[in-house]
Write a protein that holds these residues in place. Structure first.
Motif, short mmCIF file in Angstrom:
data_model
loop_
_atom_site.label_atom_id
_atom_site.label_comp_id
_atom_site.label_asym_id
_atom_site.label_seq_id
_atom_site.Cartn_x
_atom_site.Cartn_y
_atom_site.Cartn_z
N GLU A 1 2.80 12.32 -12.54
CA GLU A 1 3.10 13.18 -13.41
C GLU A 1 2.67 12.30 -14.81
O GLU A 1 2.28 13.08 -15.72
CB GLU A 1 4.62 13.49 -13.52
CG GLU A 1 4.93 14.30 -12.58
CD GLU A 1 6.52 14.45 -12.47
OE1 GLU A 1 7.28 13.98 -13.28
OE2 GLU A 1 6.98 15.48 -11.73
N SER A 2 2.76 11.04 -14.84
CA SER A 2 2.29 10.35 -15.92
C SER A 2 0.84 9.86 -16.18
O SER A 2 0.47 9.95 -17.49
CB SER A 2 3.31 9.08 -16.27
OG SER A 2 3.02 8.23 -14.96
N GLN B 1 1.01 -1.17 0.11
CA GLN B 1 -0.07 -0.01 -0.07
C GLN B 1 0.80 1.35 0.06
O GLN B 1 2.00 1.37 0.54
CB GLN B 1 -0.99 0.02 1.22
CG GLN B 1 -2.04 -1.20 1.11
CD GLN B 1 -2.79 -1.27 2.37
OE1 GLN B 1 -2.68 -0.15 3.22
NE2 GLN B 1 -3.64 -2.09 2.46
N ASP B 2 0.34 2.41 -0.67
CA ASP B 2 1.10 3.59 -0.56
C ASP B 2 1.23 3.99 0.78
O ASP B 2 0.16 4.38 1.46
CB ASP B 2 0.09 4.46 -1.51
CG ASP B 2 1.00 5.81 -1.66
OD1 ASP B 2 2.01 5.86 -1.49
OD2 ASP B 2 0.15 6.73 -2.24
N ALA C 1 6.90 12.87 -0.32
CA ALA C 1 6.48 11.72 -0.92
C ALA C 1 7.39 10.95 -1.68
O ALA C 1 8.85 11.12 -1.98
CB ALA C 1 5.56 12.41 -1.77
N ASP C 2 7.10 9.52 -1.99
CA ASP C 2 7.80 8.45 -2.54
C ASP C 2 8.09 9.06 -4.02
O ASP C 2 7.19 9.45 -4.89
CB ASP C 2 7.22 7.08 -2.67
CG ASP C 2 8.13 6.19 -3.52
OD1 ASP C 2 9.12 6.45 -3.55
OD2 ASP C 2 7.38 4.98 -3.48
N PRO C 3 9.38 9.11 -4.65
CA PRO C 3 9.56 9.65 -5.92
C PRO C 3 8.89 8.99 -6.98
O PRO C 3 8.42 9.41 -8.09
CB PRO C 3 11.31 9.42 -5.97
CG PRO C 3 11.72 9.55 -4.66
CD PRO C 3 10.52 8.94 -3.66
N LEU D 1 -1.88 13.43 -4.41
CA LEU D 1 -1.92 14.81 -3.65
C LEU D 1 -0.44 15.31 -3.92
O LEU D 1 0.35 14.88 -3.11
CB LEU D 1 -2.38 14.70 -2.06
CG LEU D 1 -3.65 14.23 -1.90
CD1 LEU D 1 -3.93 14.14 -0.50
CD2 LEU D 1 -4.84 15.23 -2.70
N LYS D 2 -0.27 16.23 -4.75
CA LYS D 2 0.99 17.08 -4.80
C LYS D 2 1.26 18.08 -3.72
O LYS D 2 0.93 19.03 -4.10
CB LYS D 2 1.11 17.63 -6.24
CG LYS D 2 1.06 16.34 -7.45
CD LYS D 2 1.31 16.94 -8.82
CE LYS D 2 1.05 15.89 -10.05
NZ LYS D 2 0.89 16.87 -11.34
#
Length: 635
Positions: free
Chosen positions: A230-231, A42-43, A221-223, A209-210
């Motif tokens: 972005e994609s 999970q994120d 945040a995780d790269p 969420l940026k």
């Protein structure tokens, strides 16, 4: 008889609902049963964004679902359902029967395939589970002697499934000796085969969420998540997996009439077009699959664990599950709301599974009382301001500041895309606060000085009862003293939020900073009214009924704030509200009731008209008495 059965069903559904949540024929996943895989998939950013559920949202969710169960069952049983178009007009409807009688021997075939319509019966790799000689309606066999059977297996993940493809499960129940393949002429029989299909994976939205530190531009945040954002954009649809699924076969032999099955049950009862009888109901039960236990399917996974459980299910419990999953009354809501409601249901399920039954029952009773007090407080608050004639002794600035608070909360939840129902409730609260403004101030349209020469200008002015009394002086004085404390705290909190908290932008920083400050120090705005009471040495002008109901709700919050798991700030907030109310009680005790004081309705206990008449008569008598002796004789 059908009406009596309907009434008994409705009552039993309400009373047995909580027992159902805890004893579910082994369908609830426990620590020893749940397959533990990919827990760390999970994120972590999502886990940080999740907040602890509010206790009252959990309890009110339970009560709301009980009401939905009762309403759906009773409302749809009032009249006949939509007539079946295949039945000739005026033709009598004959009750049907179950095609599988009680104690019928059955064979279970479970196939897993990427095809929604399955036909590859000869492929042995698609056969996930085969179980022979199950007894329909048997509740005493199985490993736990409850009629349940389990089967575990790991599935190979096709490449298409790793890239958001779908995986389907196909369930076939056949009478013993028959086969589900229609091509086997001697072994296949249509009336002896029950079939049901369902997608195993679940597509869920993942929102990115940026956020970043507005001063340094850095983020924790995780790269990899940043690249995906972005994609794929701010929202990505990802296939998720849960390792547990229960197959329930409803033990039901009701003489259903085609076209008269009440919703939402009519979605599951399938009739044979030729014989008119109905097939046994096969129900995929994932009610106890918590949303937090789903994990995404991606290239890093090579196997998918799956545990299937077969259990019989009684009719009334199936009605409960069907009513819980019915979403037809909420078709006007967007699909995002459904996902949020699923997450809210997780809070209810966790509370029901982990809370002591006696404590849960007490919580339900007190929650009902809490809802009643909340409604009474709202009603008395509206009545108080609607009938208020004088503003003497009331803090008008606190009302104006309350509008600002409600506006900040509404903008904050809109910026954070909170639940739609919460947005509506906050918006209604803002409208009520705006309505109060019209009661404490004179609001007029200035049509002479228009904005841009088109729009009339709104003009706000204090009411005469507020200006002419000493209340305005004390109110201004209280907020001036309060500003000496609030402004330094506000500045420190703004600097802290800017330095140590990540935000989406400057607008989000302003809203989150204001919201956090009001959440932490908002109770201070209750103190100006205490100051006015102190200066006027009176509390007769306060809406005591509304304050009493709100105080009782606060005490109930205190009771469960230390019983139910919730954030520490919420517990502190309940405690400080109690402190303010106790100060109100102390002021009520020291400032005794004086009949000469004006109450919240602008009246007092003394009839001033009679006093004025008496004073006039006394003055007249005194005037006659004080006349000279000569004039008295002439009189």
């Amino acid at each position: 008889i059908q009406r009596q059965d309907a009434l008994l069903t409705n009552l039993s559904m309400c009373f047995v609902y909580f027992w159902l949540q805890v004893s579910s024929n082994g369908t609830a996943a426990t620590d020893g049963q749940t397959v533990q895989t990919a827990e760390n998939a999970q994120d972590p950013q999502q886990q940080q964004q999740q907040q602890a559920p509010n206790a009252w949202q959990v309890i009110k969710g339970v009560l709301f679902r009980i009401f939905i169960i009762w309403a759906i069952s009773s409302w749809f049983r009032r009249g006949p359902s939509t007539p079946d178009p295949n039945t000739p007009a005026g033709a009598p409807r004959v009750p049907s029967r179950n095609l599988f009688p009680k104690n019928t021997l059955m064979d279970l075939y479970v196939y897993v395939s990427q095809e929604e319509v399955f036909s590859d019966f000869n492929n042995t790799e698609t056969l996930f589970w085969f179980h022979r000689d199950l007894v329909y309606g048997d509740w005493n066999t199985g490993e736990g002697e409850d009629g349940c059977y389990q089967h575990d297996k790991e599935l190979d993940i096709p490449e298409s499934v790793q890239h958001n493809g779908s995986l389907y499960i196909h369930i076939y129940f056949t009478k013993s000796g028959f086969h589900p393949d229609p091509k086997r002429k001697g072994q296949y029989r249509r009336l002896s085969t029950v079939h049901s299909t369902r997608m195993l994976n679940k597509f869920k939205r993942r929102k990115f969420l940026k956020t970043k530190n507005l001063l340094t531009g850095e983020t924790e945040a995780d790269p990899e998540m940043i690249k995906r954002a972005e994609s794929h954009g701010p929202v990505e649809i990802i296939s998720h997996w849960h390792p547990n699924l229960t197959i329930n076969m409803v033990d039901d032999h009701t003489a259903w009439v085609k076209g008269s099955v009440p919703p939402p049950l009519d979605q599951y009862v399938k009739f044979d077009a030729v014989s008119g009888d109905y097939y046994p109901i096969v129900y995929f039960n994932d009610y106890w699959n918590l949303q937090k236990d789903y994990y995404p399917i991606n290239d890093t996974l090579t196997k998918l664990p799956l545990r299937l459980t077969y259990c019989p299910l009684s009719l009334w419990r199936w009605q409960l599950y069907a009513a819980q999953n019915a979403r037809s009354p909420w078709n006007f809501l967007p699909e995002d709301t459904y996902e949020q409601s699923d997450e809210d249901q997780d809070s209810v399920k966790v509370a029901l599974l982990e809370t002591n039954p006696y404590l849960l029952g007490l919580t339900i009773i007190v929650s009902i009382v809490h809802s009643i007090f909340e409604f009474l407080a709202f009603k008395n608050d509206i009545q108080f301001w609607n009938s208020r004639q004088s503003l003497e002794g009331l803090s008008v600035r606190s009302i104006i500041f309350g509008v600002f608070q409600s506006l900040v909360v509404l903008l904050y939840i809109l910026d954070n895309e909170t639940n739609f129902v919460v947005q509506v409730s906050v918006f209604i609260g803002l409208l009520i606060d705006l309505w109060k403004i019209t009661k404490v101030m004179d609001v007029k349209f200035d049509r002479e000085n228009k904005i841009a020469g088109i729009i009339p200008r709104l003009v706000f002015s204090d009411k005469s009862t507020y200006v002419e009394s000493s209340t305005k002086i004390y109110d201004d004085m209280a907020f001036r003293y309060l500003s000496w404390l609030l402004y330094p705290l506000f500045g420190c909190y703004a600097i802290y939020s800017l330095l140590y908290v990540e935000h989406k932008g400057w607008y989000s920083w302003i809203l989150s900073m204001l919201y956090g400050f009001l959440l932490t120090f908002g109770f201070i705005t209750m103190t100006p009214q205490l100051f006015i009471n102190y200066k006027m040495k009176s509390v007769a002008h306060l809406p005591w009924r509304m304050l009493t109901y709100k105080a009782l709700n606060t005490f109930i919050d205190d009771l469960f704030a230390f019983v139910i798991k919730m954030p520490m700030m919420y517990r502190i907030g309940c405690l400080r509200d109690d402190v303010v109310f106790f100060i109100y009680l102390y002021q009520r005790w020291i400032y005794r009731v004086d009949p000469n004081r004006v109450n919240e309705y602008g009246t007092s206990g003394v009839d001033h008209s009679q006093n004025n008449t008496a004073d006039t008569a006394a003055a007249t008598t005194a005037a006659i008495t004080n006349k000279p002796e000569g004039e008295k004789k002439n009189d």
